[in-house]
Motif scaffolding. Sequence first.
Motif, short mmCIF file in Angstrom:
data_model
loop_
_atom_site.label_atom_id
_atom_site.label_comp_id
_atom_site.label_asym_id
_atom_site.label_seq_id
_atom_site.Cartn_x
_atom_site.Cartn_y
_atom_site.Cartn_z
N ASN A 231 -57.48 65.51 68.27
CA ASN A 231 -57.29 66.95 68.41
C ASN A 231 -57.29 67.69 67.08
O ASN A 231 -57.64 68.87 67.03
N GLU A 232 -56.89 67.03 66.01
CA GLU A 232 -56.85 67.68 64.71
C GLU A 232 -57.81 67.02 63.71
O GLU A 232 -57.60 67.10 62.50
N GLY A 233 -58.85 66.38 64.21
CA GLY A 233 -59.87 65.84 63.32
C GLY A 233 -60.69 66.98 62.71
O GLY A 233 -60.65 68.11 63.17
N PHE A 234 -61.48 66.66 61.68
CA PHE A 234 -62.30 67.69 61.04
C PHE A 234 -63.55 67.05 60.47
O PHE A 234 -63.60 65.85 60.22
N SER A 235 -64.57 67.86 60.28
CA SER A 235 -65.87 67.44 59.75
C SER A 235 -66.52 66.35 60.59
O SER A 235 -67.39 65.63 60.12
N GLY A 236 -66.08 66.19 61.83
CA GLY A 236 -66.64 65.17 62.70
C GLY A 236 -66.09 63.78 62.45
O GLY A 236 -66.43 62.83 63.17
N GLU A 237 -65.21 63.62 61.45
CA GLU A 237 -64.71 62.29 61.09
C GLU A 237 -63.73 61.74 62.12
O GLU A 237 -63.49 60.54 62.16
N GLY A 238 -63.17 62.61 62.97
CA GLY A 238 -62.24 62.15 63.99
C GLY A 238 -62.88 62.00 65.35
O GLY A 238 -62.17 62.00 66.37
N ASN A 239 -64.22 61.87 65.38
CA ASN A 239 -64.94 61.77 66.65
C ASN A 239 -65.45 60.35 66.89
O ASN A 239 -65.68 59.59 65.95
N ALA A 240 -65.64 60.04 68.17
CA ALA A 240 -66.25 58.77 68.56
C ALA A 240 -67.11 59.02 69.79
O ALA A 240 -66.74 59.81 70.66
N LEU A 241 -68.27 58.38 69.85
CA LEU A 241 -69.20 58.56 70.96
C LEU A 241 -69.03 57.41 71.95
O LEU A 241 -69.07 56.23 71.57
N LEU A 242 -68.89 57.76 73.21
CA LEU A 242 -68.61 56.78 74.26
C LEU A 242 -69.73 56.79 75.30
O LEU A 242 -70.02 57.83 75.91
N ASP A 243 -70.37 55.64 75.48
CA ASP A 243 -71.42 55.49 76.49
C ASP A 243 -70.77 55.21 77.85
O ASP A 243 -69.95 54.30 77.98
#
Length: 541
Positions: A231-243
């Motif tokens: 919820n408080e990630g930034f610059s896309g660094e706190g994201n993960a892609l799930l298939d």
Amino acid sequence: MLTQNQLPANYGVEFRRLQAQLRDRWQKIDEFDRSDCDILVVASLTLDSQELQKIPGVAHYEERHLFSLMRLQNPRTRLIYVTSQPLHPMAIEYYLHLLPGIPFSHARDRLLLFSTYDSSPKSLTQKILDRPRLMERIRQALRPEKSYMICYNSTPYERELSVKLDIPLLALDPDLLEWGTKSGSRQIFAECGIPHPPGSELVWTAEDLAEATVEVWEKNQPLSQMVIKLNEGFSGEGNALLDLRFLNEFSPGERVKALRDRFPLMRFQANGETWDNFSRRIPELGAIAEAFIAGKNKRSPSVQGRITPSQEVEILSTHDQILGGSDGQIFLGCRFPADEAYRLQLQDLGMRVGQNLADKGALERYGVDFIAVPQQVGDRVEWEVFAIEINLRKGGTTHPFMGLKLLTKGRYDRATGLFYSQHGRAKFYRATDNLKKNRYIGLLPNDLMDIIADRQLHFDTSTETGSVFHLMGCLSQFGKIGLTSIGNSPQQAEALYNQVIKVLDEETGNLTESTGRSFPPSNPITWNGSHANHYPSSDEN
């Protein structure tokens, strides 16, 4: 959210009292080229420290605020700049020499530098608060009735510093930070009727995240991928892609467990990230699941605005963001302005968000990120735009645009979405914080200055074109540099940007036999005695 020890109840009242002073002084503050004021620059990235450490060279990102030094082109402005570690003298000299019509010595006399001499991961603002003697030196350097403070982002720490120094902070009240989170952004988009991807409510456990993800997937078929976001990630660094294609193999009652078991196989955007670490952050930061917007040739534009102390909303700029990483979700840089096919639409959507934020009491900078997907309609292409998130802070598009504005003394035209210099020329740029190659490791700021001078990579004030560099402190250890290449057309800006890369590659291309490393040509700079010691931090004086 960031936490700190409970502050006295009157801190919020005192903070708002100080911010109220900005309404009376706003015109003078905004017209920085005329005002007599002291600007305290606290170049702190007061964000989650574990998320920050995912960014190579993040300790040097306090240098991005060095564009603020261009405010010294006003001969009546004084700037007090605070950093964790002392700045390299060459970086200071570089920015001061960019000031048109201002003698170097005159600008330097109006610049005070302070450092905490602390390289720990704590935020700079926390370091200042931990040093009462340093705070007293800063207070003595300020004229309270003519001072205000600016920062990268506002949290309870910046609020506390503002109150303790008794000067207003030109930034968001930290009580409103939730509107800059992933879940808060989605709520505002819904309130404004702005298209945004299907997604979940905020959750705090991995089990709830699995349930929420399955629920969104079942309601939005066909949906093959989702983005899991801290919820408080930034610059896309706190994201993960799930298939999610495998879920079709399971019955409804089995899907949550099957998905929970697949979480460790997500494609994390941050280098070296693992599910063990990512899952530990969920109870701390919260997480959401959001549909991944698919599409061929999609783009990631953004709009930037600000809310003045008088609650007026202004659109400042639009950009096409340049993204990278394994799935194209990491912010690498930007082009200004955004494509004319959708830039005016972005302005309208950004204004709606800004008005909503203003009604909630927000102040200063905000940005809205989008995904734009082309759709063929007959013989023409139309762009479908989805809002992704709101940033209530200065970001990677702030300092390049600020540099353009201060270097050219121009204006942004909302009717066209273009920026015009004081000579009436439309201006364009490409910018990055992430020009990074291993072959650049070992280059010192002095070496970079040699290369800029020898290969004529500098910004030319007569043509208002060229490149401006930042993040010089990242260069030697990380082989990383930031730059903004400004041209009179998108093609010229791109060519200037590529020329910098070409030159740096050439200058670091001669390998030495002994180390196998590359070095620039030797071209030492001559210093006179007084010049070499011209930049002590003011707390050392």
